[in-house]
Design an enzyme around this catalytic site. Structure first.
Site, mmCIF file in Angstrom:
data_model
loop_
_atom_site.group_PDB
_atom_site.id
_atom_site.type_symbol
_atom_site.label_atom_id
_atom_site.label_comp_id
_atom_site.label_asym_id
_atom_site.label_seq_id
_atom_site.Cartn_x
_atom_site.Cartn_y
_atom_site.Cartn_z
ATOM 1 N N LYS A 112 -47.666 -0.503 -62.114
ATOM 2 C CA LYS A 112 -47.165 0.760 -61.575
ATOM 3 C C LYS A 112 -46.087 0.421 -60.572
ATOM 4 O O LYS A 112 -46.113 -0.668 -59.972
ATOM 5 C CB LYS A 112 -48.290 1.525 -60.862
ATOM 6 C CG LYS A 112 -48.027 3.001 -60.765
ATOM 7 C CD LYS A 112 -48.257 3.634 -62.121
ATOM 8 C CE LYS A 112 -48.383 5.127 -62.075
ATOM 9 N NZ LYS A 112 -49.147 5.603 -63.248
HETATM 10 N N1 GLU Z 1 -47.254 7.266 -65.883
HETATM 11 C C1 GLU Z 1 -48.087 7.508 -67.022
HETATM 12 C C2 GLU Z 1 -49.540 7.182 -66.692
HETATM 13 O O1 GLU Z 1 -49.949 7.201 -65.562
HETATM 14 C C3 GLU Z 1 -47.566 6.830 -68.275
HETATM 15 C C4 GLU Z 1 -47.460 5.345 -68.227
HETATM 16 C C5 GLU Z 1 -46.732 4.750 -69.423
HETATM 17 O O2 GLU Z 1 -46.399 5.485 -70.333
HETATM 18 O O3 GLU Z 1 -46.505 3.545 -69.395
HETATM 19 O O4 GLU Z 1 -50.332 6.968 -67.574
#
Ligand code: GLU
Length: 394
Positions: A112
């Protein structure tokens, strides 16, 4: 445990770790694996000066990219732009991404990232410059076989396009596989934008079937009208449910007869808020959570359902669209009260699942139809739901 404070030790990190500890104990996870999973493998903290459009104003911006676990393949996870972004929050979110990818059997570890900014206070030109600068700062640690960002709170396909372009300029050729959730025109996947909401509703339908709640006419309350909340509400409505309340950051609306979602969608496109939608009563974000309903979908931000309001919830089923909307006290109370919770790491995994499809398409330069994407998503989500339910019942 260490006697010195960990740099990422914040309430949200503590929540993620407490969930991990609880689960590790339950499943008898080997101590060495358990401890490996408690901390981020790689955590990158950057800061850089940023000149606003008003030329004399220079701000220092803080950014993060945490890669929780690199054992499973490249790491994967979104980038958020929000004022509460810090190392603890980013680490918790990266841990949840690892679990999410594991539940869905995707060949990724969790990651993240984020910038500690309020994106609404930036002009498009500023957002472009700040995104390109942040990308330059983390350019050595991302890549199609290293770490693949995606949208999250406060970011969208335009931001992904700027990240891809900055990375591609650095490489000297287009590298679509470095991000997912990018615009279709430059290699994004059909169905990616709706994927998280679609996954939420697939879980809702499966959970309703399990509980014997008919989806037709089921009363649904959705907190949040961003990409996840709006699509969840629309698809729940399309599946025959009665969406009785929705909200955005500013406020919410309530109509026990059911909200006309396509009309609301047009209203929001014009007015940028659900507020004032004709025929509905206003309701605050806090009160919305305790409205009588069959299904509650928190799809806004973390920390919404706590020990304080969990005793007042009047739903039979909660499907977590947001990441980390429920704290451990609330989890305990909801379990005691017999309210079924489909956890975020399953319920909102549709996004990263179609991100996986997008990454595969980008690597192969071979594109799938929207029907193909949706059918594969439904297949994987349905299986994951059944697997998680079976484990939970055990
Ligand atoms: N931000 C989204 C999540 O928390 C998607 C992450 C992604 O597609 O890599 O799952």
């Amino acid at each position: 445990m260490e006697t010195r404070t960990l740099e990422w030790d914040t309430p949200m990190y503590r929540l993620a770790v407490a969930q991990l500890d609880q689960t590790a104990k339950l499943m008898g996870l080997q101590e060495n694996l358990w401890h490996r999973l408690r901390t981020p493998q790689r955590a990158h903290v950057v800061s850089f000066p940023f000149r606003r459009d008003s030329y004399n104003v220079v701000e220092t911006v803080f950014g993060y990219r945490v890669q929780h676990l690199t054992t499973m393949g490249p790491t994967k996870g979104g980038i958020r732009y929000a004022l509460d972004v810090d190392l603890g929050e980013t680490t918790a979110l990266a841990m949840w991404m690892s679990w999410k990818c594991a539940i869905m059997n995707l060949p990724f570890g969790g990651a993240k990232g984020g910038l500690r900014i309020d994106p609404k206070s930036f002009s498009p030109a500023e957002l472009q410059r700040i995104t390109r600068r942040y990308t330059s700062e983390i350019i050595d640690v991302i890549g199609p076989d290293r770490d693949i960002p995606a949208p999250d709170l406060g970011t969208d396909e335009q931001i992904m396009a700027w990240i891809m372009d900055t990375y591609s300029q650095f490489k000297g050729h287009a590298v679509p596989g470095v991000v997912t959730g990018k615009p279709i025109e430059i290699g994004g996947s059909l169905g990616r934008k709706e994927a998280t909401g679609r996954g939420v509703v697939i879980c809702m339908v499966a959970a309703c079937r399990h509980l014997g709640i008919p989806v037709e006419g089921a009363r649904v309350v959705v907190q949040g009208f961003g990409n996840v909340g709006a699509v969840s509400a629309l698809l729940a409505h399309a599946a025959g449910a009665r969406v009785v309340a929705v909200s955005d950051v500013q406020s919410g609306i309530h109509d026990p007869r059911g909200i006309d979602l396509p009309a609301l969608d047009r209203w929001v496109a014009e007015h940028r808020t659900v507020e004032g939608f004709p025929g509905a009563e206003p309701v605050s974000n806090a009160d919305l959570l305790t409205l009588p309903c069959d299904v509650l979908i928190p799809a806004a931000i973390q920390g919404q359902i706590t020990g304080a309001n969990a005793p007042q919830l009047k739903c039979r089923l909660m499907v977590e669209g947001a990441n980390g909307p429920t704290d451990l006290d609330a989890d305990r109370i909801l379990a005691q009260r017999g309210i079924m919770v489909v956890p975020d790491i399953l319920a909102n995994a549709g996004g990263v699942t179609v991100s996986y499809f997008e990454w595969v398409q980008s690597l192969q330069h071979f594109f799938w139809s929207e029907d193909e994407v949706n059918a594969r998503l439904t297949q994987l989500m349905t299986k994951a739901f059944a697997d998680v339910l079976a484990t939970a019942q055990q």
